[in-house]
Write an enzyme that holds these catalytic residues in place. Sequence first.
Site, PDB file in Angstrom:
ATOM      1  N   ASN A  94      -2.526   5.694  12.488  1.00 27.20           N
ATOM      2  CA  ASN A  94      -1.772   4.639  13.173  1.00 27.20           C
ATOM      3  C   ASN A  94      -1.912   4.829  14.676  1.00 27.20           C
ATOM      4  O   ASN A  94      -2.563   5.770  15.132  1.00 27.20           O
ATOM      5  CB  ASN A  94      -0.307   4.641  12.716  1.00 27.20           C
ATOM      6  CG  ASN A  94       0.362   5.962  13.018  1.00 27.20           C
ATOM      7  OD1 ASN A  94       0.528   6.336  14.180  1.00 27.20           O
ATOM      8  ND2 ASN A  94       0.728   6.696  11.984  1.00 27.20           N
ATOM      9  N   LYS A 117     -18.735  12.111   1.199  1.00 32.31           N
ATOM     10  CA  LYS A 117     -18.690  10.805   1.864  1.00 32.31           C
ATOM     11  C   LYS A 117     -18.978   9.684   0.861  1.00 32.31           C
ATOM     12  O   LYS A 117     -19.946   9.767   0.107  1.00 32.31           O
ATOM     13  CB  LYS A 117     -19.729  10.796   2.994  1.00 32.31           C
ATOM     14  CG  LYS A 117     -19.661   9.550   3.826  1.00 32.31           C
ATOM     15  CD  LYS A 117     -20.687   9.544   4.934  1.00 32.31           C
ATOM     16  CE  LYS A 117     -20.710   8.168   5.579  1.00 32.31           C
ATOM     17  NZ  LYS A 117     -21.899   7.959   6.392  1.00 32.31           N
ATOM     18  N   PRO A 155       5.629  12.335   1.275  1.00 32.75           N
ATOM     19  CA  PRO A 155       7.007  12.823   1.378  1.00 32.75           C
ATOM     20  C   PRO A 155       7.620  12.330   2.686  1.00 32.75           C
ATOM     21  O   PRO A 155       6.924  12.225   3.703  1.00 32.75           O
ATOM     22  CB  PRO A 155       6.852  14.350   1.386  1.00 32.75           C
ATOM     23  CG  PRO A 155       5.435  14.597   1.799  1.00 32.75           C
ATOM     24  CD  PRO A 155       4.638  13.412   1.331  1.00 32.75           C
ATOM     25  N   ILE A 187       9.622  13.315   5.595  1.00 30.72           N
ATOM     26  CA  ILE A 187      10.007  14.617   6.164  1.00 30.72           C
ATOM     27  C   ILE A 187      11.437  14.556   6.698  1.00 30.72           C
ATOM     28  O   ILE A 187      12.261  15.440   6.450  1.00 30.72           O
ATOM     29  CB  ILE A 187       9.013  15.011   7.284  1.00 30.72           C
ATOM     30  CG1 ILE A 187       7.583  14.962   6.730  1.00 30.72           C
ATOM     31  CG2 ILE A 187       9.344  16.398   7.829  1.00 30.72           C
ATOM     32  CD1 ILE A 187       6.507  15.020   7.778  1.00 30.72           C
ATOM     33  N   PHE A 208      13.595   8.679  14.456  1.00 26.44           N
ATOM     34  CA  PHE A 208      13.242   7.485  15.216  1.00 26.44           C
ATOM     35  C   PHE A 208      13.132   6.319  14.250  1.00 26.44           C
ATOM     36  O   PHE A 208      12.820   6.521  13.081  1.00 26.44           O
ATOM     37  CB  PHE A 208      11.897   7.674  15.936  1.00 26.44           C
ATOM     38  CG  PHE A 208      12.043   8.282  17.299  1.00 26.44           C
ATOM     39  CD1 PHE A 208      12.240   9.642  17.437  1.00 26.44           C
ATOM     40  CD2 PHE A 208      11.983   7.494  18.443  1.00 26.44           C
ATOM     41  CE1 PHE A 208      12.392  10.212  18.686  1.00 26.44           C
ATOM     42  CE2 PHE A 208      12.132   8.050  19.701  1.00 26.44           C
ATOM     43  CZ  PHE A 208      12.333   9.413  19.826  1.00 26.44           C
ATOM     44  N   LYS A 240      18.446   2.543   8.294  1.00 30.94           N
ATOM     45  CA  LYS A 240      17.533   3.694   8.169  1.00 30.94           C
ATOM     46  C   LYS A 240      18.294   4.998   8.354  1.00 30.94           C
ATOM     47  O   LYS A 240      18.051   5.980   7.652  1.00 30.94           O
ATOM     48  CB  LYS A 240      16.425   3.559   9.224  1.00 30.94           C
ATOM     49  CG  LYS A 240      15.184   4.349   8.906  1.00 30.94           C
ATOM     50  CD  LYS A 240      14.031   3.978   9.839  1.00 30.94           C
ATOM     51  CE  LYS A 240      13.282   2.742   9.351  1.00 30.94           C
ATOM     52  NZ  LYS A 240      12.163   2.388  10.220  1.00 30.94           N
ATOM     53  N   LYS A 293      18.238   7.634   5.374  1.00 30.23           N
ATOM     54  CA  LYS A 293      17.546   8.922   5.551  1.00 30.23           C
ATOM     55  C   LYS A 293      18.525  10.087   5.703  1.00 30.23           C
ATOM     56  O   LYS A 293      18.129  11.238   5.636  1.00 30.23           O
ATOM     57  CB  LYS A 293      16.621   8.846   6.767  1.00 30.23           C
ATOM     58  CG  LYS A 293      15.567   7.749   6.622  1.00 30.23           C
ATOM     59  CD  LYS A 293      14.253   8.156   7.204  1.00 30.23           C
ATOM     60  CE  LYS A 293      13.235   7.037   7.057  1.00 30.23           C
ATOM     61  NZ  LYS A 293      11.881   7.498   7.345  1.00 30.23           N
TER      62      LYS A 293
END
Length: 398
Positions: free
Chosen positions: A208, A286, A304, A306, A324, A338, A342
Site C-alpha cells: 500500500n 516466479k 492477523p 495486530i 490509527f 473501530k 479493536k
Amino acid sequence: MLAEKRILLIIGGGIAAFKALDLIRRLRERGAAVTPVLTRAGAQFVTPLSVSALAGQKVFSDLFDLTDEAEMGHIELSRSADLVVVAPATADLMAKMATGLANDLASTLLLATDTQVLLAPAMNVRMWQHPATQRNLATLAGDGIRTVGPNEGDMACGEHGPGRMAEPLEIVTAIEAALGAGPLAGRRVIVTSGPTHEPIDPVRYIANRSSGAQGTAIARALAALGAQVVFVTGPASVPPPEGVEAVQVETAQQMLDAVNAALPADAAVFAAAVADWRVTGASDSKIKKSPGGGAPALDFAENPDILATVSALKAGRPALVVGFAAETDDVIANANAKRARKGCDWILANDVSPGTGIMGGAENAVTLITAEGAEDWPRMTKDEVARRLADRIAGALA
Ligand code: CTP
C-alpha cells in the site's frame, strides 16, 4: 526534570545565540546548573553580562585567562558537566570538532571532554547543505555526538530552509533524552510503522502507499522523551529514526511476531498500514506467463489484526494501546466504531481521501478519540502530531 544536572553550555557565534539566553532560563527552571562558555564570535551577539546574569555563574570565554586556569583549568571544566551542549553550533565549530582543532576555549573543551556532547546547529541554509558541513555532521554522528535540529523555516538572513536552530524547549527535550531524564525515561514503547508487503511470488507483492513517515516521527518523538522504543517497521520509504531499536519486517505475520517478541511494554502505538489480506499459497518460484494461459487467480486469507490481538491480551497488555484509523468517509463515526471493535484505548483518526494529500505527505490532520470523547487537532506536520501524541502518552503513563 533536570535537578542537579550540570550542563556546560557553549554559545557559538550566530544570530541564534539570543535563543541560548532563553535556553539557560528553561534549564535553570528545571533545576539544572548551567556553566556558560561564550566564544569570541558568540560575544558579538549576546553579552557576557546577560549570559552570566541568567546562568547565575561566571562566563568562561578565554582559554588563556590565567585566573580561570588557576580556579578551574580547561580540562577540569570540560569534564565537570553531565552534558556539554553547543547552542548555537556554527558551521565553524562543527568543522573544528570534526577535524579535532583546538584553538580557542570552546574547541579545546570539546576536544578535551569525556562527557556526551549535544549540538544544536544553526546556520544559513546553504552553509548547512554544503557537502563540507554534511560531511562534518556525518563524522560527528560517527563520533557519537548528538544533534537536535536544525529546523526548517525563515531565517534571519532572509532565506528559507533547514538551518534555524531548534527552539529552546526542543533543545531541553533533547537534553533530557541525552541524560535519560525525559518524562518517558524507563518506559518501553512499541511502535509499528510503514506498509507491509505480502508476497505473491519471489518478485511480486501486494503493498500500500504508506510511507512510514508518521510512525517514524512518533518513534522519534517518544525516544526524545526518553522512552525505550522498539520500532517494528515494514518496508517504509523513510529510514528508521536514531536512538530506537529497529526491527525490520515485511509481512503482517512477521510484524505480529516481532510485536509479540517485543512485549511486555508500557504502551504500544500501531501506526503501520498493515495489509488486511495475504495471498494464500504464495508461489516459491516466479509465476510465468503462459501464452494464452490467462491471468493467474490469487486466493486471499485474512491477516492477523495486530492492534486487536494486542488490545485483547489478558496478560501483558500494555497499559496504553493506541491505534490509527485511516478513513475516507464518516471519519469520526468509523473511527469510534473501530476503537470499540479493536479494543484499543485511543484511536488517532485521519482522513486519507486523495484530496487531503495526507497519505505520503508531510502533514496530517487527526482527531484523537479516547474514552472521554473526540478531540480535533489542527492540521500540522507529522512531526508535530508525533510530538503532541508523545506528550499525551507521557501524561497518560505518568
Ligand atoms: N492494524 C493492525 N493489524 C492489521 C490491520 C490494522 O494492527 N492487520 C492496525 C493499524 O496499524 C491501525 C488500525 O489497526 O492502527 C486500523 O487500521 P485500518 O487499516 O485503518 O483499519 P482496518 O482494520 O483495516 O479496517 P478497515 O479496512 O475496515 O478500515
